[in-house]
Structures are given as C-alpha cells and as structure tokens.
Design a protein around this motif. Structure first.
Motif, PDB file in Angstrom:
ATOM      1  N   GLU A 271      12.831  20.821  43.658  1.00 29.72           N
ATOM      2  CA  GLU A 271      11.106  19.904  43.897  1.00 29.72           C
ATOM      3  C   GLU A 271      10.825  19.480  45.111  1.00 29.72           C
ATOM      4  OE1 GLU A 271      11.586  16.559  40.897  1.00 29.72           O
ATOM      5  OE2 GLU A 271      11.103  17.713  39.414  1.00 29.72           O
ATOM      6  N   THR A 272      12.538  19.949  46.300  1.00 27.82           N
ATOM      7  CA  THR A 272      12.161  19.677  47.088  1.00 27.82           C
ATOM      8  C   THR A 272      11.690  20.933  48.286  1.00 27.82           C
ATOM      9  OG1 THR A 272      14.354  21.287  47.866  1.00 27.82           O
ATOM     10  CG2 THR A 272      14.127  19.061  46.903  1.00 27.82           C
ATOM     11  N   GLY A 273      11.586  22.158  47.724  1.00 24.36           N
ATOM     12  CA  GLY A 273      11.117  23.035  48.340  1.00 24.36           C
ATOM     13  C   GLY A 273      11.538  23.276  49.411  1.00 24.36           C
ATOM     14  N   LEU A 274      13.573  23.111  49.383  1.00 21.44           N
ATOM     15  CA  LEU A 274      14.503  23.694  50.385  1.00 21.44           C
ATOM     16  C   LEU A 274      15.083  24.190  49.929  1.00 21.44           C
ATOM     17  CD1 LEU A 274      15.094  19.734  51.750  1.00 21.44           C
ATOM     18  CD2 LEU A 274      13.238  21.687  52.340  1.00 21.44           C
ATOM     19  N   PHE A 275      15.240  24.975  49.112  1.00 26.07           N
ATOM     20  CA  PHE A 275      15.807  26.374  48.459  1.00 26.07           C
ATOM     21  C   PHE A 275      14.762  27.252  48.436  1.00 26.07           C
ATOM     22  CE2 PHE A 275      18.049  22.660  45.855  1.00 26.07           C
ATOM     23  CZ  PHE A 275      19.206  23.659  45.776  1.00 26.07           C
ATOM     24  N   SER A 276      15.630  29.113  48.894  1.00 25.66           N
ATOM     25  CA  SER A 276      14.455  29.700  49.169  1.00 25.66           C
ATOM     26  C   SER A 276      15.774  31.026  48.605  1.00 25.66           C
ATOM     27  CB  SER A 276      14.024  29.900  50.469  1.00 25.66           C
ATOM     28  OG  SER A 276      14.849  29.877  51.024  1.00 25.66           O
ATOM     29  N   ARG A 277      15.364  32.234  48.500  1.00 26.30           N
ATOM     30  CA  ARG A 277      16.341  33.051  49.155  1.00 26.30           C
ATOM     31  C   ARG A 277      15.993  34.160  50.200  1.00 26.30           C
ATOM     32  NH1 ARG A 277      18.076  35.003  43.525  1.00 26.30           N
ATOM     33  NH2 ARG A 277      17.557  33.401  42.018  1.00 26.30           N
ATOM     34  N   THR A 278      16.754  34.718  50.678  1.00 24.38           N
ATOM     35  CA  THR A 278      17.161  35.236  51.971  1.00 24.38           C
ATOM     36  C   THR A 278      17.027  37.042  52.025  1.00 24.38           C
ATOM     37  OG1 THR A 278      18.302  35.626  53.806  1.00 24.38           O
ATOM     38  CG2 THR A 278      19.109  35.543  52.167  1.00 24.38           C
ATOM     39  N   GLY A 279      16.401  37.687  52.752  1.00 21.68           N
ATOM     40  CA  GLY A 279      16.225  39.251  52.914  1.00 21.68           C
ATOM     41  C   GLY A 279      17.672  39.939  52.991  1.00 21.68           C
ATOM     42  N   GLU A 280      18.605  38.991  53.601  1.00 23.01           N
ATOM     43  CA  GLU A 280      19.767  39.452  53.224  1.00 23.01           C
ATOM     44  C   GLU A 280      20.597  40.183  53.183  1.00 23.01           C
ATOM     45  OE1 GLU A 280      21.170  36.854  57.387  1.00 23.01           O
ATOM     46  OE2 GLU A 280      19.631  36.231  57.461  1.00 23.01           O
ATOM     47  N   ARG A 281      20.498  39.428  51.523  1.00 24.96           N
ATOM     48  CA  ARG A 281      21.181  39.403  50.403  1.00 24.96           C
ATOM     49  C   ARG A 281      20.554  40.129  49.161  1.00 24.96           C
ATOM     50  NH1 ARG A 281      25.855  36.546  52.828  1.00 24.96           N
ATOM     51  NH2 ARG A 281      25.444  36.385  54.856  1.00 24.96           N
ATOM     52  N   GLU A 282      21.299  40.163  48.831  1.00 28.23           N
ATOM     53  CA  GLU A 282      20.939  40.814  46.914  1.00 28.23           C
ATOM     54  C   GLU A 282      21.084  39.729  46.275  1.00 28.23           C
ATOM     55  OE1 GLU A 282      22.286  44.520  45.935  1.00 28.23           O
ATOM     56  OE2 GLU A 282      21.341  45.900  47.617  1.00 28.23           O
ATOM     57  N   ALA A 283      19.941  39.541  45.647  1.00 26.96           N
ATOM     58  CA  ALA A 283      20.919  38.355  44.045  1.00 26.96           C
ATOM     59  C   ALA A 283      21.590  38.710  42.940  1.00 26.96           C
ATOM     60  CB  ALA A 283      19.020  38.127  43.327  1.00 26.96           C
ATOM     61  N   PRO A 284      22.582  37.600  42.815  1.00 23.06           N
ATOM     62  CA  PRO A 284      21.985  36.401  43.027  1.00 23.06           C
ATOM     63  C   PRO A 284      23.240  36.230  44.293  1.00 23.06           C
ATOM     64  CG  PRO A 284      24.074  36.748  41.915  1.00 23.06           C
ATOM     65  CD  PRO A 284      23.756  38.236  42.176  1.00 23.06           C
ATOM     66  N   HIS A 285      23.731  36.758  45.230  1.00 24.59           N
ATOM     67  CA  HIS A 285      24.348  36.366  46.710  1.00 24.59           C
ATOM     68  C   HIS A 285      23.046  35.532  47.157  1.00 24.59           C
ATOM     69  CE1 HIS A 285      27.376  37.765  44.072  1.00 24.59           C
ATOM     70  NE2 HIS A 285      26.756  38.676  43.911  1.00 24.59           N
ATOM     71  N   ASN A 286      21.927  35.887  47.249  1.00 28.46           N
ATOM     72  CA  ASN A 286      21.255  35.068  48.648  1.00 28.46           C
ATOM     73  C   ASN A 286      20.217  33.925  48.742  1.00 28.46           C
ATOM     74  OD1 ASN A 286      19.195  35.325  46.398  1.00 28.46           O
ATOM     75  ND2 ASN A 286      18.153  37.547  47.085  1.00 28.46           N
ATOM     76  N   VAL A 287      20.853  33.170  47.583  1.00 20.38           N
ATOM     77  CA  VAL A 287      20.285  31.573  47.745  1.00 20.38           C
ATOM     78  C   VAL A 287      20.439  30.666  48.925  1.00 20.38           C
ATOM     79  CG1 VAL A 287      19.753  29.280  46.307  1.00 20.38           C
ATOM     80  CG2 VAL A 287      19.592  31.726  44.942  1.00 20.38           C
ATOM     81  N   VAL A 288      19.960  30.436  49.831  1.00 19.06           N
ATOM     82  CA  VAL A 288      20.250  29.353  50.784  1.00 19.06           C
ATOM     83  C   VAL A 288      19.208  27.862  50.734  1.00 19.06           C
ATOM     84  CG1 VAL A 288      20.695  31.107  52.262  1.00 19.06           C
ATOM     85  CG2 VAL A 288      18.451  29.989  52.279  1.00 19.06           C
ATOM     86  N   LEU A 289      19.901  27.373  50.861  1.00 18.64           N
ATOM     87  CA  LEU A 289      19.080  25.451  51.309  1.00 18.64           C
ATOM     88  C   LEU A 289      19.283  25.148  52.877  1.00 18.64           C
ATOM     89  CD1 LEU A 289      18.468  22.599  50.057  1.00 18.64           C
ATOM     90  CD2 LEU A 289      21.078  22.245  50.479  1.00 18.64           C
ATOM     91  N   GLN A 290      17.561  24.709  52.822  1.00 15.52           N
ATOM     92  CA  GLN A 290      17.892  23.632  53.976  1.00 15.52           C
ATOM     93  C   GLN A 290      18.423  22.358  54.358  1.00 15.52           C
ATOM     94  OE1 GLN A 290      13.373  24.068  55.996  1.00 15.52           O
ATOM     95  NE2 GLN A 290      13.216  25.448  54.124  1.00 15.52           N
TER      96      GLN A 290
END
Length: 355
Positions: free
Chosen positions: A174-193
């Motif tokens: 609900e924060t909008g601060l998680f996202s998936r980066t294009g630098e990695r493949e799922a599931p190893h690509n979730v990053v957090l602000q």
C-alpha cells in the motif's frame, strides 16, 4: 626648686608626637594618591576574545546498532530490517555495504538469506527483497522499527504481523515503494525505496542498543582477550560456505562466498568490523522450511581486530536482544562498527577458525 626633669618630659613627648605625625601624613597622602591613580583591574582583550569565540562541542550519543559516536538526535528514526535474497541470481545485492547488522540464516535447499538491518546509514534503494521465514520475528522483534519482505506463507506472515514491528510487504503493498527492476529476472528483482519508507514512518521509535560496544577496535573484547585468527569459515550446507578473512589494512574482515569474493553493487568486496558465528539448533516443525531456533542459547565465536574469543550466546524471549558472554561470564564488547552474524546450524553445519 623646680624639678627640671619633671618639666621637660611632657614637652619632649609632645615634640616627638608632632614629628611622628608630620612623617605619617605625607606617607598617607602618598598612598592615597597612589591608590587613586591605580586603574580598576579589567579582563585582558585576549582572554575576552578567547571566551567569546569558544564554541562548545556538539553533544553526542552512541549509535544503537553500531556503537559509534554520533550527534545527539541524528538517528531519531526507526531501523529497517529487510529480507534480502542471497541466490546467485540476486548478487550483487543493493545496499548491503551500508548495513549496521546482517544475519545470515539457513533456508530451503541448503541456501541462505539475510535479515539485513539499516539504521545509521539508510540507502535510497535496497534489495532484492524476498519472503519472510518463521525465525524472522524472533530476529527482528528486539529491533522494533520496520520490516520489509515480499510475501511468504500466511502462517509466517501472521507470526511477523503479531509483533510490534511495522510490516511492509510487496504482495500487499500500500506504500507504492516496492517495484521490480529490469536489471534482474523474477523472483530476484524486487527492490524497495528504503529511505522513503523510513521517512514515512519517522514517528516510530529508534531501536534500543542490541550489544555492548567498545569505543575502538583495540578495546574490543575479542582484540583484548582473543587469540589471532585470520579466517572464519562457516558451512551452512554443501551449497553455502561463506568465510571472512582479516584485512589489517582496513581493520575489517573481507567476505567470500563459495571461495570467491562477495562484492557489493559497486564491485567492492563486502566487509565487516565484527563477525559473530553462532551455533543454532534447527526446528523442522515446518517440514521443508528450516526454522533457526533463536530463543535459547549456544556456543559462539566473536571476532574483531584479527582476534577471536570463544563465547556463549543467549536470548531469553522474542523481544529480548542476543547477549554475549565470554567463558568467565563477562559481557563481551564488540568493536564500534558494523556486524555480520552467521547463524550456523549445529546438526548440519560447521565453524572453522584458521590461525
């Protein structure tokens, strides 16, 4: 007849008195004049200038998760604990080089993951973020603050949400601060602000101090009472065997994984001021998901300054911090700086110390 002696004596006395008085008067006048001419004492211009230019040093306090000295009030914000991936596809991770404390724990398939904790230096982005595990509430609860993860089995999520820690989860974001980066493949690509998440929760209290600290590396318990050790090797399984090598030039330990340097996102080898190796029991209640038993006690080794001291670790309850004592029952003081904690299983792992 007149008595000459009786007559002359009074005159002689009066004469003497007049002469004495004449002598005293000029002296008294001279002293009075000298006193009148003497200026009142005043502070020297140099002393006044020094007093006016003096600035008191800023008040300081101890960083609760590093033991370093910081300006008072500069860390008045919560800590952030995040579940960080340690799969080969997740390396190098984002932000590990700026952690205060890192716990390495056994997960499924003989792999390991991290509970990484930031407080003194919070990056803009951390990751890759992975799912919660059953031991994580026991590790994170003493810190309070915030925990970030990307889902997990509902029973493990329930364990985490029942603590007083603020939960932030990618699967129900609900924060909008998680996202998936294009630098990695799922599931190893979730990053957090991460910095933004901490800023939004700035009313959450800062963590309490978790360990005892010495002001410097030479004053730490390991350096004072320990024996020289160049390498600390921890084997979790046939797939994971990290080690730490003492580097005198940087006064820290350099990290390797499976025989290769463990690098951060900038290509620099990860390092730590303190390395703790704790022997832990594994609870197989959850079948294929191993649970590190954190409430209890066990053997430990604490390293700092190129030396290692044998220890006992204890943790009395979920909210209680880990306590470290030496073989004489004396509280161990870590060196001021960051700390990595290897939670090495008793029944399937090992710790090797190389002089």
């Amino acid at each position: 007849m007149w008595d000459v002696r009786a007559y002359r004596t009074p005159d002689r006395r009066r004469s003497t008195a007049r002469i004495f008085g004449a002598v005293l008067l000029p002296c008294a006048l001279l002293l009075s004049a000298c006193s009148a001419d003497q200026p009142a004492p005043t502070a020297s211009p140099r002393a006044s200038q020094a007093e006016s230019s003096y600035t008191a040093p800023p008040a300081t306090e101890t960083a609760p998760l590093r033991g370093t000295s910081v300006p008072t009030g500069s860390l008045a914000h919560p800590s952030l604990a995040a579940k960080i991936d340690n799969h080969e596809a997740a390396r190098p991770q984002f932000g590990l080089e700026r952690t205060d404390v890192v716990f390495e724990e056994l997960v499924e398939g003989g792999l390991t993951r991290y509970v990484a904790v930031w407080h003194s230096d919070i990056p803009d982005v951390v990751g890759p973020i992975r799912s919660i595990r059953p031991m994580d509430p026991d590790i994170i609860a003493p810190l309070g603050g915030i925990v970030a993860y990307s889902g997990g089995q509902q029973q493990f999520i329930d364990l985490m949400t029942r603590t007083s820690v603020v939960n932030a989860a990618f699967d129900s974001d609900e924060t909008g601060l998680f996202s998936r980066t294009g630098e990695r493949e799922a599931p190893h690509n979730v990053v957090l602000q991460s910095k933004a998440l901490v800023d939004r929760n700035d009313t959450v209290p800062a963590p309490s101090q978790q360990f005892a600290y010495a002001a410097t590396v030479p004053e730490s318990s390991a350096t004072v009472d320990g024996t020289p050790v160049t390498t600390i090797s921890s084997r979790f399984s046939d797939s994971r065997w990290p080690d730490w090598t003492w580097d005198a030039a940087s006064t820290s330990y350099l990290r390797n994984q499976e025989g290769a340097p463990d690098l951060d996102a900038g290509g620099v080898q990860l390092r730590s001021t303190n390395v703790l190796a704790l022997r832990v029991e594994i609870d197989d209640t959850y079948l294929n998901v191993p649970k590190t038993t954190m409430i209890g006690s066990g053997e430990a080794w604490v390293s700092a300054g190129g030396k290692t001291v044998h220890a006992l670790w204890t943790k009395a309850a979920q909210d209680a911090p880990i306590r470290l004592t030496d073989d004489n029952g004396v509280t161990i003081r870590l060196a001021a700086g960051n700390t990595w904690i290897e939670l090495v299983p008793v029944d399937r792992g090992s710790v090797t110390l190389v002089p």
